[in-house]
Design a protein around this motif. Structure first.
Motif, short mmCIF file in Angstrom:
data_model
loop_
_atom_site.label_atom_id
_atom_site.label_comp_id
_atom_site.label_asym_id
_atom_site.label_seq_id
_atom_site.Cartn_x
_atom_site.Cartn_y
_atom_site.Cartn_z
N LEU A 184 -4.52 2.09 -0.97
CA LEU A 184 -3.45 1.73 -1.89
C LEU A 184 -2.07 2.11 -1.36
O LEU A 184 -1.11 1.34 -1.51
N ILE A 185 -1.95 3.28 -0.77
CA ILE A 185 -0.65 3.75 -0.29
C ILE A 185 -0.29 3.11 1.04
O ILE A 185 0.85 2.69 1.25
N SER A 186 -1.24 3.00 1.96
CA SER A 186 -0.93 2.48 3.29
C SER A 186 -0.56 1.00 3.28
O SER A 186 0.14 0.54 4.18
N ARG A 187 -0.98 0.27 2.26
CA ARG A 187 -0.67 -1.16 2.23
C ARG A 187 0.83 -1.44 2.18
O ARG A 187 1.28 -2.47 2.65
N VAL A 188 1.61 -0.50 1.64
CA VAL A 188 3.06 -0.73 1.60
C VAL A 188 3.68 -0.66 3.00
O VAL A 188 4.76 -1.19 3.22
N PHE A 189 2.99 -0.02 3.93
CA PHE A 189 3.50 0.09 5.30
C PHE A 189 3.08 -1.10 6.15
O PHE A 189 3.53 -1.25 7.27
N SER A 190 2.21 -1.94 5.60
CA SER A 190 1.82 -3.15 6.32
C SER A 190 2.46 -4.39 5.68
O SER A 190 2.03 -5.51 5.91
N GLY A 191 3.48 -4.16 4.85
CA GLY A 191 4.25 -5.26 4.30
C GLY A 191 3.79 -5.82 2.97
O GLY A 191 4.38 -6.75 2.45
N GLU A 192 2.73 -5.26 2.40
CA GLU A 192 2.23 -5.77 1.12
C GLU A 192 3.01 -5.12 -0.03
O GLU A 192 3.12 -3.91 -0.11
N ALA A 193 3.57 -5.93 -0.88
CA ALA A 193 4.30 -5.43 -2.05
C ALA A 193 3.33 -5.33 -3.22
O ALA A 193 2.96 -6.33 -3.80
N ALA A 194 2.91 -4.12 -3.54
CA ALA A 194 1.94 -3.95 -4.62
C ALA A 194 2.16 -2.61 -5.30
O ALA A 194 1.49 -1.63 -5.00
N GLY A 195 3.11 -2.54 -6.20
CA GLY A 195 3.34 -1.30 -6.94
C GLY A 195 4.32 -0.38 -6.25
O GLY A 195 5.47 -0.29 -6.63
N LEU A 196 3.88 0.27 -5.19
CA LEU A 196 4.72 1.23 -4.50
C LEU A 196 5.53 0.58 -3.39
O LEU A 196 5.15 -0.44 -2.84
#
Length: 136
Positions: free
Chosen positions: A25-37
């Motif tokens: 959940l947290i690492s996805r924001v570092f791969s460009g996915e906009a999902a919550g954080l």
């Protein structure tokens, strides 16, 4: 525990790799996915925890909890349950009704997880308000 109190990098690693699901959940924001954080949300959380020196007290809950999550039974105070889909353990309504005889609110949500207040603050605050509205 030493790494999270002695190094901001160790603290960041602890937040990122808290458990396998939180990592996803947290690492996805570092791969460009906009999902919550956002990246700033993650950095803000690490910075706030580092500057207030609260990593150990925050982790203490996990260290000291020796009870199974679903071993709770017969809680006698009014309770509200918000079942977030990305939580580590899903809370079925039938279990919640047995564990909390005075269950006054149960809602199964479409998004949010173990860190729901951080990931989905508006949704979380709406749930708290809805959950305890009848007690006002």
């Amino acid at each position: 525990m030493y790494g999270i109190a002695d190094s901001p990098v160790g603290l960041a690693a602890y937040f990122l790799d808290h458990d396998a699901w939180s990592y996803a959940l947290i690492s996805r924001v570092f791969s460009g996915e906009a999902a919550g954080l956002t990246r700033d949300d993650v950095l803000d959380n690490i910075t706030l925890t580092w500057l207030t020196n609260t990593a150990i007290s925050g982790a203490r809950l996990y260290w000291e909890n020796k009870f199974g999550f679903f071993s709770v039974k017969g809680v006698s105070v009014p309770a509200a349950v918000s079942a977030f889909p990305d939580e580590l353990y899903q809370t079925p309504r039938n279990w919640a009704e047995q564990a909390y005889p005075k269950l006054i609110h149960y809602n199964k949500l479409d998004k949010g997880g173990h860190f729901a207040a951080w990931e989905q603050p508006q949704l979380f605050s709406q749930e708290v308000r809805a959950g305890f509205r009848s007690l006002r």
